[in-house]
Scaffold this active site. Structure first.
Site, PDB file in Angstrom:
ATOM      1  N   THR A  38       0.814  -1.212   0.000  1.00  0.00           N
ATOM      2  CA  THR A  38       0.000   0.000   0.000  1.00  0.00           C
ATOM      3  C   THR A  38       0.851   1.267   0.000  1.00  0.00           C
ATOM      4  O   THR A  38       1.997   1.247   0.467  1.00  0.00           O
ATOM      5  CB  THR A  38      -0.900  -0.007   1.258  1.00  0.00           C
ATOM      6  OG1 THR A  38      -1.530   1.262   1.401  1.00  0.00           O
ATOM      7  CG2 THR A  38      -0.099  -0.278   2.530  1.00  0.00           C
ATOM      8  N   ASP A  39       0.244   2.358  -0.461  1.00  0.00           N
ATOM      9  CA  ASP A  39       0.932   3.665  -0.401  1.00  0.00           C
ATOM     10  C   ASP A  39       1.002   4.190   1.039  1.00  0.00           C
ATOM     11  O   ASP A  39       1.771   5.114   1.324  1.00  0.00           O
ATOM     12  CB  ASP A  39       0.239   4.691  -1.306  1.00  0.00           C
ATOM     13  CG  ASP A  39      -1.222   4.954  -0.970  1.00  0.00           C
ATOM     14  OD1 ASP A  39      -1.760   4.327  -0.025  1.00  0.00           O
ATOM     15  OD2 ASP A  39      -1.841   5.802  -1.650  1.00  0.00           O
ATOM     16  N   GLU A  40       0.202   3.594   1.949  1.00  0.00           N
ATOM     17  CA  GLU A  40       0.154   4.133   3.315  1.00  0.00           C
ATOM     18  C   GLU A  40       1.473   3.964   4.058  1.00  0.00           C
ATOM     19  O   GLU A  40       1.705   4.625   5.067  1.00  0.00           O
ATOM     20  CB  GLU A  40      -0.981   3.472   4.114  1.00  0.00           C
ATOM     21  CG  GLU A  40      -2.332   3.709   3.482  1.00  0.00           C
ATOM     22  CD  GLU A  40      -3.496   3.629   4.450  1.00  0.00           C
ATOM     23  OE1 GLU A  40      -3.280   3.614   5.670  1.00  0.00           O
ATOM     24  OE2 GLU A  40      -4.633   3.599   3.962  1.00  0.00           O
ATOM     25  N   TYR A  73      -2.102  -0.327  11.034  1.00  0.00           N
ATOM     26  CA  TYR A  73      -2.202  -1.019   9.732  1.00  0.00           C
ATOM     27  C   TYR A  73      -0.980  -0.725   8.870  1.00  0.00           C
ATOM     28  O   TYR A  73      -0.305  -1.643   8.376  1.00  0.00           O
ATOM     29  CB  TYR A  73      -3.487  -0.596   8.998  1.00  0.00           C
ATOM     30  CG  TYR A  73      -3.458  -0.944   7.523  1.00  0.00           C
ATOM     31  CD1 TYR A  73      -3.516  -2.268   7.098  1.00  0.00           C
ATOM     32  CD2 TYR A  73      -3.344   0.055   6.544  1.00  0.00           C
ATOM     33  CE1 TYR A  73      -3.466  -2.597   5.744  1.00  0.00           C
ATOM     34  CE2 TYR A  73      -3.294  -0.253   5.193  1.00  0.00           C
ATOM     35  CZ  TYR A  73      -3.351  -1.584   4.797  1.00  0.00           C
ATOM     36  OH  TYR A  73      -3.289  -1.902   3.450  1.00  0.00           O
ATOM     37  N   LYS A 108       2.030  -3.180   7.456  1.00  0.00           N
ATOM     38  CA  LYS A 108       2.330  -3.385   6.034  1.00  0.00           C
ATOM     39  C   LYS A 108       3.781  -2.981   5.743  1.00  0.00           C
ATOM     40  O   LYS A 108       4.468  -3.633   4.943  1.00  0.00           O
ATOM     41  CB  LYS A 108       1.359  -2.577   5.158  1.00  0.00           C
ATOM     42  CG  LYS A 108      -0.064  -3.086   5.136  1.00  0.00           C
ATOM     43  CD  LYS A 108      -0.242  -4.478   4.557  1.00  0.00           C
ATOM     44  CE  LYS A 108      -0.015  -4.532   3.064  1.00  0.00           C
ATOM     45  NZ  LYS A 108      -0.352  -5.896   2.518  1.00  0.00           N
TER      46      LYS A 108
END
Ligand code: NAD
Ligand code: DAU
Length: 351
Positions: free
Chosen positions: A133-135, A159, A163
């Site tokens: 993810t970009d997060e 989260y 990741k």
């Protein structure tokens, strides 16, 4: 030939499996723990299809992984399985560490053992593709350039931290053991089979039920939206052509403020399913902000375009229209995922 897909009963994983089998004869083994987010109904159309084999199990189960790999001899593992909802990670981070960190470790180590034992003539073709993810890059200032692949990791939620940890494990298994890995870091997806705890499907199903549309804080947080089938095509492209050990950012060049997303959904519903009570935007309700809420994400997707020739096929306007229409066409799917557990979550989060 066979590919192993983890998390293939979830939102993106099920879209990936369906798209794969719509354009390839290559067999798919789906491994999914069927958490609240996993739904076999997403793959119902594949019932009786000999190219698809579903296994109900956990990526943390090493014995199961060893047995699956030995039996099916996949040429690639596509790793989608994860706990994926930021708000849930705030309420209960443990499951995120268990699946996203420990589960990814177990899967990587099983993949390494399997890959190490392959004959030299096929070993070089094996791939472990990690869907991320970009997060992991954290939050952008309003005028900052979009995330490139070299942006520092600054995860802010349980989260995104989990990741980020999984991305680092994947990197290390390549660097140290030579496992042939690829990683994709994608922006916010939307489309069919999106579980209605996430912004877009939640707004659609709440609006249709005449319930409040909860917008966190001032609604000016920005996300970069990508239609899920474009994410699936990006993953197929990276699997086929990606350079080993590289990461590829995937995005739709669609930065939008949350409040504008909600207003767009309302306007489409006004057109496609008008309410006798008046415009759906009347239901917009500003609620308490998400703790640690990242202000802005934006993906610079030039590397995957330059190196692999991938670009999204959908604009936001075409993708969101298809998405709203899909939810209107699938009321039974929506009703069935709104189980007791779903209602408990809604109560806890929005009471
Ligand atoms: P999802 O929550 O809809 O689906 C996750 C799937 O994984 C479910 O089917 C669930 O049952 C399964 N699963 C969970 N724990 C498992 C375990 N221990 N063993 C086996 N299966 C397990 O998630 P999604 O939105 O489809 O996301 C898929 C992947 O893509 C995730 O890795 C996520 O981090 C990543 N991603 C998501 C988005 C997005 O916008 N949704 C964007 C970028 C990246
Ligand atoms: O950026 C990629 C990520 O996108 C993925 O890695 C995650 O798995 C996926 O869940 C998604 O995370 P977000 O937190 O961005 O998605 P969500 O749909 O939960 O929220 C989108 C934005 O909308 C976010 O700024 C929070 C806001 N929001 C969300 C909900 C559920 C609201 O304002 N109200 C809500 O009720």
């Amino acid at each position: 030939m066979t590919i192993l897909v983890t998390g293939g009963a979830g939102f993106i994983g099920s879209n990936f499996v369906l798209d794969w089998l719509a354009q390839s004869q290559e067999k798919v083994v789906t491994l999914d723990a069927l958490t609240y987010a996993g739904n076999r109904e997403n793959l119902a159309i594949l019932k009786g299809d000999e190219r698809h084999h579903f296994v109900h199990g956990d990526i943390g189960d090493r014995a199961l992984l060893d047995q699956l790999l030995a039996t099916h001899q996949p040429r690639a593992i596509l790793h989608f399985a994860a706990e994926s909802h930021v708000d849930r990670s705030i309420h209960g981070p443990g499951a995120f560490i268990k699946t996203n960190v420990e589960g990814t470790f177990t899967l990587l180590d099983a993949a390494r053992a399997y890959w190490s034992g392959l004959n030299e003539d096929i070993k070089g073709d094996f791939r472990f593709l990690h869907v991320s993810t970009d997060e992991v890059y954290g939050s952008l200032a309003p005028d900052a350039p979009a995330f490139t692949e070299t942006h520092p990791y600054e995860p802010n939620s349980p989260y995104s931290a989990s990741k980020a940890a999984s991305d680092h494990l994947v990197r290390a298994w390549h660097h140290t053991y030579g496992l042939p890995v690829l990683t994709t870091n994608c922006s916010n997806n939307y489309g069919p089979f999106h579980f209605p705890e996430k912004l877009i499907p939640l707004m659609i199903v709440n609006a249709l039920a005449g319930k409040p549309l909860p917008v966190y804080g001032d609604g000016q947080q920005i996300r970069d939206w990508l239609y899920v089938k474009d994410h699936c095509s990006a993953i197929r492209t990276v699997l086929a052509q990606g350079r080993l050990g590289e990461t590829y950012n995937v995005g739709g060049w669609n930065e939008k403020a949350n409040i504008d997303i909600v207003k767009t959904v309302c306007a489409l519903l006004d057109e496609l399913r008008p309410s006798s009570e008046g415009p759906y935007a009347r239901l917009i309700t500003y609620v308490k902000d998400r703790p640690g809420h990242d202000r802005r994400y934006a993906i610079d997707a030039r590397k995957i375009e330059r190196e692999l020739g991938w670009r999204p096929a959908e604009t936001f306007e075409t993708g969101i229209r298809k998405t709203v229409q899909w939810y209107l066409d699938h009321p039974d799917w929506v009703a069935r995922v709104q189980s007791g557990a779903y209602r408990d979550w809604m109560e806890k989060q929005y009471a």
